[in-house]
Design an enzyme around this catalytic site. Structure first.
Site, mmCIF file in Angstrom:
data_model
loop_
_atom_site.group_PDB
_atom_site.id
_atom_site.type_symbol
_atom_site.label_atom_id
_atom_site.label_comp_id
_atom_site.label_asym_id
_atom_site.label_seq_id
_atom_site.Cartn_x
_atom_site.Cartn_y
_atom_site.Cartn_z
ATOM 1 N N ASP A 240 -4.421 9.607 5.022
ATOM 2 C CA ASP A 240 -5.608 10.432 5.208
ATOM 3 C C ASP A 240 -5.176 11.971 5.209
ATOM 4 O OD1 ASP A 240 -4.284 11.452 7.682
ATOM 5 O OD2 ASP A 240 -5.269 9.934 8.851
ATOM 6 N N TYR B 115 5.957 7.513 9.620
ATOM 7 C CA TYR B 115 6.767 8.450 8.692
ATOM 8 C C TYR B 115 7.923 8.235 8.219
ATOM 9 C CZ TYR B 115 3.388 11.545 11.462
ATOM 10 O OH TYR B 115 2.097 12.244 11.675
ATOM 11 N N ASP C 79 2.480 -8.474 -1.762
ATOM 12 C CA ASP C 79 3.464 -9.491 -1.451
ATOM 13 C C ASP C 79 2.944 -10.494 -0.586
ATOM 14 O OD1 ASP C 79 5.988 -10.658 -1.165
ATOM 15 O OD2 ASP C 79 6.977 -8.868 -1.039
ATOM 16 N N HIS D 168 8.219 -5.406 -7.533
ATOM 17 C CA HIS D 168 8.005 -6.211 -6.438
ATOM 18 C C HIS D 168 8.856 -5.981 -5.148
ATOM 19 C CE1 HIS D 168 8.659 -10.489 -4.418
ATOM 20 N NE2 HIS D 168 7.839 -10.001 -3.780
ATOM 21 N N MET E 29 -1.187 2.528 10.436
ATOM 22 C CA MET E 29 -0.456 3.371 11.506
ATOM 23 C C MET E 29 -1.259 3.032 12.971
ATOM 24 S SD MET E 29 -0.083 7.689 12.084
ATOM 25 C CE MET E 29 0.827 7.975 10.473
ATOM 26 N N TYR F 45 -5.959 8.403 11.765
ATOM 27 C CA TYR F 45 -5.286 7.322 11.740
ATOM 28 C C TYR F 45 -5.760 6.273 10.495
ATOM 29 C CZ TYR F 45 -3.226 8.369 16.055
ATOM 30 O OH TYR F 45 -2.761 9.064 17.381
#
Length: 150
Positions: free
Chosen positions: A30, A118, A69, A22, A79, A136
């Site tokens: 990508d 990142y 979650d 959890h 992103m 993206y």
């Protein structure tokens, strides 16, 4: 083949998804993302691959077994496009549709600035690199819980 398991999920990916707990973070990336070098810094320490799939296809397969979650707003993220953080390109819309289908209702992803993404990826549990060539096509999923049988 296994009954009830999406055949797009390979043994390495299934093992990592099962091992996550959890709150652990999964990155779906990508082909342009520095996946291997970042994956070496994750908890798992090695890159997972779903090479022949788009980000949307990989997300759909992953979300067929991974609960997201429900306790937090940043359960999933995308992103941001540099210089256009509110723009949602088709690749991101496809993953959002996979999330909405898995959740049974609209549940928007948060946007994450490129370099913050990142940094988040380096502390993730694992990175899965897809065959996605559109820009993206990088996403974060935070594992949720499965409640007891009632």
């Amino acid at each position: 083949m296994l009954k009830g398991i999406d055949p797009r999920l390979n043994a390495d990916v299934l093992g990592a998804l099962r091992a996550m707990g959890h709150g652990d973070v999964l990155i779906i990336s990508d082909t342009n993302f520095p996946s291997d070098s970042i994956a070496r810094q994750t908890v798992l320490g090695e890159l997972l691959r779903m090479d022949n799939l788009t980000a949307g296809e990989a997300a759909e397969a992953v979300l067929s077994v991974l609960p997201l979650d429900t306790f937090i707003d940043d359960f999933a993220g995308r992103m941001e496009i540099v210089g256009s953080p509110d723009e949602v390109p088709p690749v991101q819309a496809e993953v959002q549709a996979a999330i909405d289908a898995a959740e049974g209702k609209p549940r928007p992803m948060v946007s994450i600035e490129r370099f913050a993404f990142y940094d988040l990826a380096k502390s993730a549990y694992a990175v899965i690199q897809t065959g996605e060539r559109r820009f993206y096509g990088c996403f974060m999923f935070r594992k949720g819980v499965i409640g007891p049988d009632e």
